[in-house]
Every structure is written in C-alpha cells, then in structure tokens.
Design an enzyme around this catalytic site. Structure first.
Site, PDB file in Angstrom:
ATOM      1  N   SER A 248       5.198   6.906  12.523  1.00 21.92           N
ATOM      2  CA  SER A 248       4.421   7.855  12.433  1.00 21.92           C
ATOM      3  C   SER A 248       4.982   9.072  11.386  1.00 21.92           C
ATOM      4  O   SER A 248       6.220   8.896  11.067  1.00 21.92           O
ATOM      5  CB  SER A 248       4.304   8.559  13.797  1.00 21.92           C
TER       6      SER A 248
ATOM      7  N   GLU B  34      -2.437  12.754  19.078  1.00 18.25           N
ATOM      8  CA  GLU B  34      -2.806  13.415  18.071  1.00 18.25           C
ATOM      9  C   GLU B  34      -4.253  13.713  17.930  1.00 18.25           C
ATOM     10  O   GLU B  34      -4.614  14.808  17.374  1.00 18.25           O
ATOM     11  CB  GLU B  34      -2.189  12.383  17.096  1.00 18.25           C
TER      12      GLU B  34
ATOM     13  N   LYS C 257       3.311   4.153  20.477  1.00 12.72           N
ATOM     14  CA  LYS C 257       2.477   4.716  19.257  1.00 12.72           C
ATOM     15  C   LYS C 257       1.178   4.932  19.629  1.00 12.72           C
ATOM     16  O   LYS C 257       0.502   6.019  19.067  1.00 12.72           O
ATOM     17  CB  LYS C 257       2.945   3.885  18.070  1.00 12.72           C
TER      18      LYS C 257
ATOM     19  N   HIS D 174       0.893   8.382  21.384  1.00  9.01           N
ATOM     20  CA  HIS D 174       1.178   9.510  20.220  1.00  9.01           C
ATOM     21  C   HIS D 174      -0.106   9.569  19.713  1.00  9.01           C
ATOM     22  O   HIS D 174      -0.339  10.675  19.603  1.00  9.01           O
ATOM     23  CB  HIS D 174       2.328   8.731  19.262  1.00  9.01           C
ATOM     24  N   ASN D 175      -0.779   8.686  19.124  1.00 16.04           N
ATOM     25  CA  ASN D 175      -1.838   8.795  18.227  1.00 16.04           C
ATOM     26  C   ASN D 175      -3.143   9.440  19.224  1.00 16.04           C
ATOM     27  O   ASN D 175      -3.973  10.025  18.663  1.00 16.04           O
ATOM     28  CB  ASN D 175      -2.409   7.363  17.548  1.00 16.04           C
TER      29      ASN D 175
ATOM     30  N   GLY E 166       3.664   1.347   2.708  1.00 17.17           N
ATOM     31  CA  GLY E 166       4.721  -0.023   2.298  1.00 17.17           C
ATOM     32  C   GLY E 166       5.805   0.419   1.056  1.00 17.17           C
ATOM     33  O   GLY E 166       7.022   0.512   1.244  1.00 17.17           O
TER      34      GLY E 166
ATOM     35  N   ALA F 237       0.837  -1.289  -0.052  1.00 14.52           N
ATOM     36  CA  ALA F 237       0.002   0.096  -0.038  1.00 14.52           C
ATOM     37  C   ALA F 237       1.005   1.222   0.062  1.00 14.52           C
ATOM     38  O   ALA F 237       2.310   1.131   0.016  1.00 14.52           O
ATOM     39  CB  ALA F 237      -0.937  -0.004   1.110  1.00 14.52           C
TER      40      ALA F 237
END
Length: 472
Positions: free
Chosen positions: A129, A190, A183, A186-187, A15, A12
C-alpha cells in the site's frame, strides 16, 4: 554475468517505482516486462542512473538472479499471475521464492502457496500500500504465505518499506493468504475513510455553502488534530488546485466513482464471516450508486423537492459537529475492520497480530494516520482486546463526539444530503451498545412462519423452544 539480488516482473508505474526503491537501498535488481521495449524505455528513462539490470526474456531474467531466486510479480491480479507463474516454473529450482505484489484475492494466495509448495517453490502474497509515491519512497508491506520464504526476503522488504520511529512498516502477517487478506481489509477501511471524508465535504459544501478556499483551510486545520492523516492532507491539497480557467479542478470532475474490487471483496467476506461491516459495505454501495449517473440525473428532475434551506445557525459549531461525526465514524470503521480481522484469524488459524498490523499501517500506506498509534497501543495492552471500543481513548473520543455526530447526521437529513457512512456508523454504535434489541420480535416471527425456534432469557443459553403461535 552480474547476478541480481532480486528480480521484478511488470513495469507499470508501481513496478518501476518499486524497482527504483530497491535499487536505491543498495540491492541489485533485474527487471523484465512482457513488452521488451518497456524495459528499454525504463532503463533509458527513469532508471538511467541506476544499477538496474535489463532482461528481454524469462530465461534471461531467471539466469541473472542469485539463488535462491527471489522474484516479485507486479502484474494484474487474477489469471495473469497464474499464467506468469506457469511461464516461470520450468526455469526455477527448489527453494526459489515467488512474490505476488499485486492486489490478489486472498483465496488465490491460499491456493498458490499450497500448489507451489508441492513443487518446492516458496510463495509469498504481499499486500503493498502507498500507491506510486509509496512504492518509490517506502510503502507499507503485508507479506504472508509460505513461512519458510520470510527469512529469504525479510531484510530486503524491511529496508524498502516505510519507516516510522525506526521501525519498518513491514512484518510477516501469517501463512497462506494472510498478507493479502490484511491488505484487503486495509483497502476496505480505505473505502470507508474516503466515503466519510466525502460526506463531510458534502455537508460543508452544500449544507454550509463553504467555498473551496474555506474547505482547504478547514481540512488543513483538521489535519493538525486527531484527524491527522494522509487522506485528510491530500483532501486539503485537492481544494487548492485550479483548472486552466482558474476554477477549482475538483468541481470539474464527474461525480462517478470507480473501484477495483478490494472493497467489495471485504464486504463479501464480512457477510460470509457474519461480521456487521456496515460502514465499509455502505462505502462500496455508495460508489456503485454514484456510477448510476444517468439515472441520478433523471431522478433529480423527478424528485427535486429537497427541503434544503440556507443555514442560519452557528457555522463554526456545525463545522465542529461535522468534524466530530467524521472522527466518531472513523473509529467505528476501524472497529468493524478489526472485528473482521479477528474473526478471520480465528477461522483461518492465522494468529494475526493486530498491534503489528496497526503499526505497519502508520507509514507508507493510504490510511496512515496519527489515529493508528492509539490502535496499536490498545492491542498491546493486556488482556486480549475484544474490540476497539473497549479502549479508554476511543471510549472518551466517542463520548466527546457523540452530540456533534448526531447533530451532523440530523443536519444532513434536513438538507437532503446522503450520509450513508455517517448513518451506518451511528446505527452500528447505537445497536452495539443496545442492551436489548428488537431481535426478540424477529425470532418470534421466524418461529411463527417457519418453526425456526428461539431461546428464552429465563432459560439456559443453547436451549431452544418452539410455539404454535396460531393456537395461542
């Protein structure tokens, strides 16, 4: 057959961009996708001038890797990762490294680290991220898992990560699911940042009737000061983009927010940990409430009794108040986020390094900002920091912003503008600094109806009492 330094599965956009980034940094990478035609399209398109190798089967893919094999899996989180691991295992050897670069739930990474270790395979759960741009030019990376794997990927990871002041935005987070947990938080932060920015936008747009040109100028100006960040920068850009008819594109977008679950995971874990992550939780609820689009249209027709009126005050002063509310609320959001990280580190015995976390968030990631310099500096200073509000810089920032913060919240109430984030942050601040909360009455109520007992201020901590309230 040419041997690749590292392999990547899942082509995707993330990637593809990560593979191009790795290739650009001088490492030979082989790619595989369950749809073989996507591999051929990638090699004939974006990767045409690269050294990236193609494979069309799992067996061929593994054969093209140097040992110990290092494999990054960029597939949908959850069952798809487990299925891919099962496909790979028959072709792997002891000491090979599997890396999950998706947004996995940290408990899945806990499980995978342990299960694969029993089979001699080293697992790394890596939070990445920065979106498409970050993957291509340098993301913030948060690896954790089997510590024996770190030395096998450290050089590659740190070379492809974003660089700030000569330091890579990638460091080892800790064992098991620590990387994906960091993470996740972190999100969650966010989510909070984005809610606060949209609330500032709502106040400016509806409350002060600012044009999109004015909004772009305001956010551009804010991005030159203490609010400087990637999210403020792109917000300013958004207001300048016009649709085909010459009207602002943002005004054509349906006000129905989506989410992929990481913010919800953060809120759920905060409840489990007993950490009052009120602002981030409100950010999740705000997205869910926005999704009730049809209901909101009906309610607007029934309750169209807003007290909003044309603003006649000092517009410049109110814009500054909104700025201050955004800044102070942002401080509270990060305070809550790091309280959760501290709690998790202790409960899961991860020994997280909070200064390092703040450092690697300064570049590549979605929440990168000037603000993070003060956070990592605060955590680097002895003694061990209890929370961000103990840092002199943030204490002064809150004191200077408080009046504007309260004014902006009051303005929103007067205008009928929802400010769940601003209010949650202010309520947390007021409660966190309150020497005596009304929880004494709450404890009396609990003891009255359920004999749950209570402690007394005139007795040693840990000594509990019960009163038969009905006989008093």
């Amino acid at each position: 057959m040419s041997q690749a330094d590292i392999g990547l599965i899942g082509l995707a956009v993330m990637g593809q961009n990560l593979a191009l980034n790795i290739d650009e940094k001088g490492y030979k990478v082989v790619v595989y996708n369950r749809t073989p035609s996507k591999v051929d399209q990638f090699l004939a398109g974006n990767a045409k001038s690269s050294r990236i190798l193609a494979s069309h089967s799992i067996e061929e893919f593994v054969q093209q890797l140097k040992t110990p094999r290092r494999i990054i899996m960029m597939v949908k989180a959850g069952e798809a990762v487990d299925q891919l691991i099962m496909q790979l295992l028959p072709h792997l050897e002891e000491g090979d490294v599997l890396i999950d670069g998706g947004n996995a739930l940290y408990t899945d990474s806990n499980r995978r680290t342990r299960q694969l270790s029993e089979q001699g395979i080293l697992f790394i759960g890596t939070g990445i991220s920065g979106g498409e741009e970050g993957a291509r030019h340098g993301p913030s990376m948060m690896p954790g898992g089997n510590v024996l794997a770190w030395s096998k990927v450290e050089t590659i990871f740190q070379s492809i990560a974003a660089q700030v002041e000569g330091e890579p935005c990638c460091q080892w987070m800790g064992r098991d699911g620590a990387g994906h947990y960091v993470k996740m938080v972190h999100n969650g932060i966010e989510y909070g940042d984005m809610l606060l920015i949209t609330e500032a936008y709502h106040l400016l747009k509806q409350g002060l009737q600012c044009s999109n040109q004015e909004l772009a100028e305001i956010f551009q100006q804010w991005n030159q000061g203490v609010l400087q960040s990637y999210l403020i920068e792109i917000t300013a850009d958004i207001f300048t983009v016009m649709d085909e008819d010459g009207q602002p594109l943002v005004e054509k977008i349906l006000d129905k927010a989506g989410q992929k679950g990481t913010g919800r995971w953060t809120a759920i874990n905060a409840l489990e940990q007993g950490i009052p992550l009120s602002l981030i939780t409100e950010a999740v609820f705000a997205r869910q409430l926005s999704a009730l689009y049809q209901d909101r249209q009906i309610m607007a027709g029934i309750f169209n009794t807003t007290t909003a009126s044309e603003f006649t005050g000092d517009k410049t002063a109110m814009i500054q108040a909104i700025h201050d509310a955004l800044y102070a609320s942002k401080i509270i959001s990060y305070t809550q986020g790091f309280l959760l990280l501290q709690s998790a580190s202790e409960q899961y015995q991860w020994d997280l390094d909070y200064a390092t976390i703040a450092k690697i968030w300064r570049g590549g990631c979605i929440i990168r900002s000037q603000f993070l310099d003060q956070i990592y500096q605060g955590f680097e200073q002895p003694p061990k920091l209890a929370n961000l509000l103990r840092v002199d810089y943030f204490q002064q920032a809150i004191k200077q912003s408080e009046a504007g913060w309260r004014n902006a919240c009051c303005f929103g109430i007067e205008q009928g503008i929802p400010l769940a984030g601003f209010h949650a942050a202010l309520s947390f601040f007021d409660a966190y600094r309150c020497q005596r909360l009304p929880a004494n009455l709450l404890q009396a109520q609990r003891d009255y109806f359920g004999a749950h007992t209570y402690e007394r201020i005139d007795k040693p901590s840990g000594e509990f009492f019960h009163t038969d309230w009905m006989t008093k």
